[in-house]
Design a protein around this motif. Structure first.
Motif, short mmCIF file in Angstrom:
data_model
loop_
_atom_site.label_atom_id
_atom_site.label_comp_id
_atom_site.label_asym_id
_atom_site.label_seq_id
_atom_site.Cartn_x
_atom_site.Cartn_y
_atom_site.Cartn_z
N ARG A 272 42.04 37.75 44.04
CA ARG A 272 43.19 37.71 43.13
C ARG A 272 43.35 36.28 42.62
NH1 ARG A 272 49.33 37.98 44.26
NH2 ARG A 272 48.73 37.39 46.35
N ASN A 273 43.56 36.16 41.33
CA ASN A 273 43.73 34.85 40.71
C ASN A 273 42.50 33.95 40.99
OD1 ASN A 273 45.09 33.00 39.16
ND2 ASN A 273 46.50 32.36 40.76
N ALA A 274 41.32 34.58 41.05
CA ALA A 274 40.07 33.87 41.31
C ALA A 274 40.13 33.05 42.60
CB ALA A 274 39.69 32.98 40.12
N GLY A 275 40.87 33.55 43.59
CA GLY A 275 40.97 32.87 44.87
C GLY A 275 41.93 31.69 44.88
N LYS A 306 34.25 41.99 37.03
CA LYS A 306 34.06 41.48 35.67
C LYS A 306 34.71 40.11 35.51
CE LYS A 306 34.69 42.61 30.77
NZ LYS A 306 35.21 43.59 29.79
N ILE A 307 33.92 39.14 35.06
CA ILE A 307 34.39 37.77 34.84
C ILE A 307 34.67 37.58 33.36
CG2 ILE A 307 33.86 35.33 35.18
CD1 ILE A 307 31.65 36.23 37.12
N GLY A 308 35.74 36.86 33.02
CA GLY A 308 35.98 36.58 31.62
C GLY A 308 37.38 36.07 31.32
N ASN A 309 37.65 35.95 30.04
CA ASN A 309 38.97 35.54 29.57
C ASN A 309 39.98 36.61 29.97
OD1 ASN A 309 41.32 35.12 27.91
ND2 ASN A 309 40.06 33.89 26.52
N ILE A 317 38.20 38.73 37.10
CA ILE A 317 38.10 37.35 37.57
C ILE A 317 38.22 36.42 36.38
CG2 ILE A 317 36.68 35.64 38.76
CD1 ILE A 317 37.49 37.81 40.64
N GLY A 318 39.27 35.64 36.36
CA GLY A 318 39.46 34.66 35.30
C GLY A 318 38.89 33.31 35.69
N ASN A 357 36.07 27.44 32.68
CA ASN A 357 35.88 27.02 34.07
C ASN A 357 35.63 28.22 34.97
OD1 ASN A 357 36.55 24.33 33.29
ND2 ASN A 357 38.72 24.84 33.47
N PHE A 358 34.53 28.93 34.71
CA PHE A 358 34.26 30.18 35.44
C PHE A 358 33.26 29.96 36.56
CE2 PHE A 358 35.45 31.44 31.12
CZ PHE A 358 36.45 32.36 31.38
N TYR A 359 33.51 30.67 37.67
CA TYR A 359 32.56 30.65 38.78
C TYR A 359 32.42 32.07 39.33
CZ TYR A 359 29.78 28.53 42.43
OH TYR A 359 28.72 28.15 43.23
#
Length: 474
Positions: A272-275, A306-309, A317-318, A357-359
């Motif tokens: 959640r919230n990219a950790g 799914k990663i993205g905006n 994942i934002g 700033n994606f990981y």
């Protein structure tokens, strides 16, 4: 803009903050950056407004909070878009945060009408003894970037309900969400000076807040390091402080647990919230007999996230908030690999259309206590898997030497669950529940994870002082 004594104004210095979208790197807006003199003016305004606000009937203060909740409910989608744009979390998560923020307003609209005193049996027949509850005074509230709306109302709602006035400092990375909330309060006619907003340099703003004797309470959500400094700096004026600080949550999974539910729970908590939450799991402890199966299933599900905006449909994942966040994730993963860790999925920085700033959400197997990730808060999308044999070993490993905010356990054995509840040194324990936060329950930690509680009937206590009255009736 700053909001001081009911007026929108620029800072005295004319300085400003640049707010960027972490998903694109684009500048969203510039806002005023307050200095010490601006903060002093805001504190003076809050101090002057306090005398009248505290005398308002509890029902009037309650009615205002209800109207504020209704207004934000009507504009929830727009506010959630602002959260996603400046902070990065997926829109569905941002909408959930806005709804939680509204819940706090609703809850304290009612709780403020139930601030009761006591009558104490006297030891002499000519005396009447009683205790009355009074608002503490001017409150300085400092809120974090990862929950820029919910953490704001979790502090402002009980403060206003209790009869306090507030000077608010939102995080420099995410001031726009706070501006939207304060705009709503302004439109609804909150009396001048009751709430004041000062965005800008943490050093200058917090420095004035801690040394100014008119501020009677500091409430802060953020890192343990900063919290300790605020406590030290508040000592000279002996302020009341409540601190919701860092966490390092363990997530214990026993062999009798429903494995699929446990995996879904880990994903809900960790990613959640990219950790980037203070209560997301940092260490996953899996009983040895199921660790191999658990690791494979977890990695399989995590690799499909799914990663993205966050404004795009289906994104789970934002981005991380900034480059510093990315660097810490990379440091922890590199260190884990040096100490025998194995990446089951993820492990790379990514870009969306060359930006952001994606990981990748990452699962690391064979985690051990020699790794930085076992002690330091990662604040990113990395899930390390540790193993254990017995319930006693799980509890011993799960208890962190410094942190004690949130913890989780999945088991279908009631006896085992209670052993874990009693053994874990944490302010929050989720049993088969990866998302325990709710407006009506206390939120806070032990050890260096902070002091005080927010939420529920417990959350209003830190905004009140008890006054003992002894009356000699002759």
């Amino acid at each position: 803009m700053l909001y001081i004594n009911g007026e929108w104004t620029n800072s005295i210095s004319g300085k400003s903050l640049i707010v960027k979208n972490p998903a694109t790197g684009e500048v969203i807006e510039e806002v005023a950056s307050a200095g010490a003199k601006d903060v002093e003016s805001a504190i003076d305004a809050a101090d002057q407004a306090f005398a009248a606000w505290k005398k308002r009937p509890a029902k009037e203060r309650s009615d205002f909070l209800k109207r504020a909740a209704d207004y934000l409910r009507e504009h929830a989608d727009a506010l959630a878009r602002t959260v996603t744009t400046e902070m990065g979390k997926p829109f569905t998560e941002a909408k959930g945060e806005v709804n939680l923020a509204i819940d706090y307003l609703d809850w304290y609209a009612e709780e403020g009408k139930r601030i009761y005193g006591d009558t104490i049996p006297a030891s002499a027949k000519n005396k009447h003894l009683m205790v009355i509850q009074e608002p503490v005074g001017v409150v300085a509230a400092i809120t974090p970037w990862n929950f820029p709306v919910a953490m704001l109302t979790r502090k402002i709602a009980p403060a206003l309900a209790a009869g306090c006035t507030v000077v608010l400092k939102p995080a420099s990375a995410t001031p726009l969400s706070a501006l939207k909330v304060i705009e709503a309060f302004d439109k609804l006619g909150l009396p001048k000076g009751v709430i004041n907003l000062v965005s800008g340099s943490a050093t200058e703003i917090a420095g004035e807040m801690t040394k100014n004797s008119k501020v009677r309470k500091i409430t802060f959500t953020g890192s343990t390091e900063v919290g300790k400094k605020l406590i030290r700096d508040s000592a000279d004026t002996v302020k009341k402080v409540s601190m919701e600080l860092g966490g390092h949550a363990p997530f214990i999974i026993f062999e009798d647990a429903n494995l699929d539910l446990a995996i879904d729970g880990v994903i809900a908590s960790k990613f959640r919230n990219a950790g980037q939450t203070c209560i997301c799991t940092n260490r996953i402890y899996v009983q040895e007999t199921i660790s191999e199966e658990f690791g494979k299933k977890l990695a399989e599900k995590v690799s499909k996230l799914k990663i993205g905006n966050g404004l795009e449909a289906g994104v789970e994942i934002g981005p991380l908030i900034d480059e510093k966040g990315i660097n810490k994730v990379e440091e922890h993963i590199e260190d884990a690999l040096k100490h025998g860790g194995e990446i089951l999925c993820g492990g790379k920085r990514v870009s969306i259309q060359g930006k952001g700033n994606f990981y990748e959400p990452t699962v690391i197997n064979f985690a051990n206590d020699n790794m930085k990730i076992a002690i330091e808060e990662t604040f990113g999308p990395v899930a390390p898997i540790f193993t254990f044999k017995t319930v006693e070993e799980a509890i011993e490993k799960a208890n962190h030497p410094e942190y004690g905010l949130a913890s989780y356990c999945f088991t279908n054995d009631l006896s085992r669950a209670f052993k874990v509840i009693e053994g874990l040194e944490y302010g929050i324990v989720g049993i088969n529940d990866p998302i325990p936060t709710t407006a009506q329950a206390p939120f806070g930690g032990v050890k260096q994870s902070g002091n005080g509680r927010e939420g529920g009937k417990y959350g209003i206590k830190d905004y009140l002082e008890e006054k003992f009255v002894s009356i000699n009736i002759g």
